[in-house]
Design a protein around this motif. Structure first.
Motif, PDB file in Angstrom:
ATOM      1  N   ARG A 180      12.789  -2.594 -19.299  1.00 38.68           N
ATOM      2  CA  ARG A 180      13.084  -1.166 -19.283  1.00 38.68           C
ATOM      3  C   ARG A 180      11.825  -0.363 -18.957  1.00 38.68           C
ATOM      4  N   VAL A 181      11.997   0.658 -18.121  1.00 43.87           N
ATOM      5  CA  VAL A 181      10.895   1.531 -17.722  1.00 43.87           C
ATOM      6  C   VAL A 181      10.799   2.691 -18.711  1.00 43.87           C
ATOM      7  N   ASP A 182       9.585   2.973 -19.174  1.00 43.50           N
ATOM      8  CA  ASP A 182       9.381   4.111 -20.088  1.00 43.50           C
ATOM      9  C   ASP A 182       9.501   5.419 -19.308  1.00 43.50           C
ATOM     10  N   LEU A 183      10.338   6.322 -19.822  1.00 39.27           N
ATOM     11  CA  LEU A 183      10.552   7.615 -19.176  1.00 39.27           C
ATOM     12  C   LEU A 183      10.221   8.745 -20.145  1.00 39.27           C
ATOM     13  N   LYS A 184       9.686   9.851 -19.608  1.00 37.70           N
ATOM     14  CA  LYS A 184       9.458  11.029 -20.427  1.00 37.70           C
ATOM     15  C   LYS A 184      10.800  11.697 -20.730  1.00 37.70           C
ATOM     16  N   ALA A 185      10.854  12.435 -21.836  1.00 35.36           N
ATOM     17  CA  ALA A 185      12.108  13.048 -22.284  1.00 35.36           C
ATOM     18  C   ALA A 185      12.718  13.940 -21.207  1.00 35.36           C
TER      19      ALA A 185
ATOM     20  N   GLY B  64       0.796  -1.224   0.000  1.00 35.17           N
ATOM     21  CA  GLY B  64       0.000   0.000   0.000  1.00 35.17           C
ATOM     22  C   GLY B  64       0.827   1.272   0.000  1.00 35.17           C
ATOM     23  N   PHE B  65       2.130   1.152   0.279  1.00 37.22           N
ATOM     24  CA  PHE B  65       2.995   2.330   0.293  1.00 37.22           C
ATOM     25  C   PHE B  65       3.323   2.764  -1.131  1.00 37.22           C
ATOM     26  N   GLN B  66       3.848   3.985  -1.241  1.00 39.42           N
ATOM     27  CA  GLN B  66       4.360   4.516  -2.504  1.00 39.42           C
ATOM     28  C   GLN B  66       5.798   4.988  -2.266  1.00 39.42           C
ATOM     29  N   GLU B  67       6.706   4.578  -3.126  1.00 36.82           N
ATOM     30  CA  GLU B  67       8.112   4.929  -2.971  1.00 36.82           C
ATOM     31  C   GLU B  67       8.609   5.667  -4.216  1.00 36.82           C
TER      32      GLU B  67
ATOM     33  N   ILE C 251      17.658  13.223 -18.360  1.00 39.82           N
ATOM     34  CA  ILE C 251      18.979  13.846 -18.435  1.00 39.82           C
ATOM     35  C   ILE C 251      19.501  14.238 -17.054  1.00 39.82           C
ATOM     36  N   ASN C 252      20.635  13.642 -16.690  1.00 34.89           N
ATOM     37  CA  ASN C 252      21.378  13.930 -15.446  1.00 34.89           C
ATOM     38  C   ASN C 252      20.665  13.499 -14.166  1.00 34.89           C
ATOM     39  N   SER C 253      19.351  13.534 -14.148  1.00 30.20           N
ATOM     40  CA  SER C 253      18.610  12.985 -13.010  1.00 30.20           C
ATOM     41  C   SER C 253      17.295  12.418 -13.522  1.00 30.20           C
ATOM     42  N   SER C 254      16.826  11.367 -12.860  1.00 33.33           N
ATOM     43  CA  SER C 254      15.612  10.696 -13.315  1.00 33.33           C
ATOM     44  C   SER C 254      14.927  10.033 -12.127  1.00 33.33           C
ATOM     45  N   SER C 255      13.607  10.150 -12.085  1.00 34.55           N
ATOM     46  CA  SER C 255      12.855   9.580 -10.966  1.00 34.55           C
ATOM     47  C   SER C 255      11.807   8.594 -11.467  1.00 34.55           C
ATOM     48  N   VAL C 256      11.601   7.545 -10.691  1.00 35.62           N
ATOM     49  CA  VAL C 256      10.493   6.624 -10.931  1.00 35.62           C
ATOM     50  C   VAL C 256       9.698   6.502  -9.637  1.00 35.62           C
ATOM     51  N   CYS C 257       8.393   6.359  -9.794  1.00 34.24           N
ATOM     52  CA  CYS C 257       7.509   6.221  -8.639  1.00 34.24           C
ATOM     53  C   CYS C 257       6.946   4.812  -8.626  1.00 34.24           C
ATOM     54  N   VAL C 258       7.127   4.116  -7.520  1.00 32.89           N
ATOM     55  CA  VAL C 258       6.584   2.762  -7.357  1.00 32.89           C
ATOM     56  C   VAL C 258       5.356   2.905  -6.473  1.00 32.89           C
ATOM     57  N   SER C 259       4.172   2.832  -7.091  1.00 39.41           N
ATOM     58  CA  SER C 259       2.934   3.075  -6.350  1.00 39.41           C
ATOM     59  C   SER C 259       2.187   1.780  -6.089  1.00 39.41           C
TER      60      SER C 259
END
Length: 222
Positions: free
Chosen positions: A73-78, A47-50, A82-90
């Motif tokens: 591979r995770v789809d990322l927006k453009a 139930g958590f989101q990280e 670059i230089n930093s990238s975040s993914v949310c595990v909901s």
């Protein structure tokens, strides 16, 4: 003394110039996730989101980042590459336990950092509630178990700890099941069996009902 100091100054200048013009690949570009510089385990719960933020350190140019969930591979927006990238595990669930997320440099995928999800949850028990067996046949009661941390398991019969009879009862346990095998069942094996799981989070019980029927009489030949 002046000549010695002059030699030291020249050597320092030489070393400074060498370091300044080191090839790009020798600049020790590293990645961090949530500020950590090495692979690590992230403790979480259903139930958590990280949020996982990957960033490039010691880079001399813009670097594109890649994210992987296990090998996919995770789809990322453009704007999130670059230089930093975040993914949310909901909506984290029990099935996410042990899943690995890895951030890599697109230009050199040997440069990477990983995060493993450690999802803690109480025992989840399942299995067939009812078994009807013929007297003299062999029976298996299978209690499916999911738990993190791993639970301690026990079989009960009619609310008492099952008294294991040699050559009649056998117990087998894996990380996913707790199995009771009964060889050549008797009428006295009738009853309610309980699979009892104990963990540091909670205790859970699953009931199994065993009905042993007598042998069917064979028709006499005329």
């Amino acid at each position: 003394m002046a000549r010695k100091n002059s030699s030291l100054i020249q050597m320092c200048r030489f070393l400074f110039v060498k370091i300044l013009f080191l090839p790009y690949g020798m600049m020790s570009t590293v990645l961090t996730v949530n500020g950590k510089t090495a692979n690590y385990i992230l403790d979480t719960e259903p139930g958590f989101q990280e949020s996982l933020k990957c960033a490039v350190q010691n880079h001399t140019r813009e670097e594109e980042l890649l994210w992987y969930r296990e090998t996919k591979r995770v789809d990322l927006k453009a704007e999130n590459k670059i230089n930093s990238s975040s993914v949310c595990v909901s909506s984290i669930s029990e099935d996410d336990n042990g899943v690995t997320f890895t951030c890599k440099l697109q230009g050199d995928q040997s440069v990477s950092i990983s995060v493993v999800l450690n999802v803690t949850f109480p025992p989840l028990l399942s299995g067939d509630n009812l078994q009807i067996a013929e007297e003299g046949s062999d029976v298996q009661l299978v209690c499916n178990v999911k738990s993190n941390p791993q639970a301690q398991m026990m079989w009960y019969k009619n609310d008492s700890i099952l008294n294991l009879e040699k050559n009649h009862h056998q117990i087998q346990q894996t990380s996913e099941s707790f199995r009771l095998s009964i060889t050549k069942v008797k009428k006295s094996d009738n009853g309610t069996y309980s699979c009892f799981a104990t963990s540091s989070i909670n205790n859970e019980t699953k009931e199994f009902h065993l009905i042993v029927e007598g042998l069917m009489p064979q028709n006499n030949k005329e």
